[in-house]
Design an enzyme around this catalytic site. Structure first.
Site, PDB file in Angstrom:
ATOM      1  CG  ASN A 156      -0.464  -0.246   2.511  1.00  0.00           C
ATOM      2  OD1 ASN A 156       0.577  -0.870   2.669  1.00  0.00           O
ATOM      3  ND2 ASN A 156      -1.146   0.246   3.519  1.00  0.00           N
ATOM      4  CB  ILE A 157       1.652   3.644  -2.356  1.00  0.00           C
ATOM      5  CG1 ILE A 157       2.523   2.433  -2.726  1.00  0.00           C
ATOM      6  CG2 ILE A 157       2.440   4.946  -2.518  1.00  0.00           C
ATOM      7  CD1 ILE A 157       2.892   2.351  -4.199  1.00  0.00           C
ATOM      8  CD  GLU A 213      -5.445  -5.828  -1.162  1.00  0.00           C
ATOM      9  OE1 GLU A 213      -4.868  -4.725  -1.082  1.00  0.00           O
ATOM     10  OE2 GLU A 213      -6.215  -6.256  -0.302  1.00  0.00           O
TER      11      GLU A 213
HETATM   12  N1  THU Z   1      -5.324  -1.245   2.478  1.00  0.00           N
HETATM   13  C1  THU Z   1      -4.798  -2.107   1.563  1.00  0.00           C
HETATM   14  O1  THU Z   1      -3.639  -1.964   1.153  1.00  0.00           O
HETATM   15  N2  THU Z   1      -5.575  -3.110   1.105  1.00  0.00           N
HETATM   16  C2  THU Z   1      -6.870  -3.323   1.475  1.00  0.00           C
HETATM   17  O2  THU Z   1      -7.529  -4.200   0.942  1.00  0.00           O
HETATM   18  C3  THU Z   1      -7.467  -2.491   2.516  1.00  0.00           C
HETATM   19  C4  THU Z   1      -6.674  -1.336   2.986  1.00  0.00           C
HETATM   20  C5  THU Z   1      -4.491  -0.127   2.979  1.00  0.00           C
HETATM   21  C6  THU Z   1      -4.929   1.229   2.537  1.00  0.00           C
HETATM   22  C7  THU Z   1      -4.349   2.102   3.627  1.00  0.00           C
HETATM   23  O3  THU Z   1      -3.020   2.427   3.285  1.00  0.00           O
HETATM   24  C8  THU Z   1      -4.327   1.216   4.845  1.00  0.00           C
HETATM   25  O4  THU Z   1      -4.504  -0.108   4.381  1.00  0.00           O
HETATM   26  C9  THU Z   1      -5.406   1.531   5.852  1.00  0.00           C
HETATM   27  O5  THU Z   1      -6.649   1.601   5.265  1.00  0.00           O
END
Ligand code: THU
Length: 129
Positions: free
Chosen positions: A42-43, A55
């Site tokens: 996640n970024i 994802e």
């Molecule tokens: N996040 C993901 O990377 N994948 C998900 O399916 C749900 C949420 C991340 C987004 C954000 O950076 C952090 O988790 C908190 O919401």
């Protein structure tokens, strides 16, 4: 490729998460039908809505490299137990591979496997598609 190995790659990708705001790290590893692997993390962004989930980073990397058929995606987040993909990511997955496997951490420190159909029944489709 073993499900556990794909999950290990997701854990590794989680280390690169850029999460100064939520501090919640997520890693993903995507296996294509052709056998290639794309990872993502996640970024986040100061404009919170510009954040991209792990994802979708993995999926968009694959699509931009010409891969659109997916076998499985493993996801590991900072939860103890499974970190289920958010609704937007489920919808993005369903655009490409409705029956792909989604490999998550289980509560017993092992893995558990779902299909996207389990996670997104009745997903949105344009009529005629
Ligand atoms: N996040 C993901 O990377 N994948 C998900 O399916 C749900 C949420 C991340 C987004 C954000 O950076 C952090 O988790 C908190 O919401």
């Amino acid at each position: 490729m073993e499900a556990k190995e794909l999950f290990r790659l997701a854990s590794e990708a989680r280390r690169n998460a850029y999460t100064p705001y939520s501090k919640f790290r997520v890693g993903a590893a995507l296996l294509t039908k052709s056998g290639r692997i794309f990872t993502g993390c996640n970024i986040e962004n100061a404009t919170y809505g510009a954040t991209c989930c792990a994802e979708r980073v993995a999926i968009f990397k694959a699509i931009s490299e010409g891969e659109t058929a997916f076998e499985a995606i493993a996801v590991q987040g900072d939860n103890s137990g499974p970190t289920f993909p958010c609704g937007i990511c489920r919808q993005v997955m369903s655009e490409f591979s409705q029956s792909m496997e989604v490999i998550l951490e289980s509560n017993e420190n092992d893995i558990e496997i779902y299909t996207l159909e389990d996670l997104l029944p009745y997903g949105f489709k344009l009529s005629g598609e």
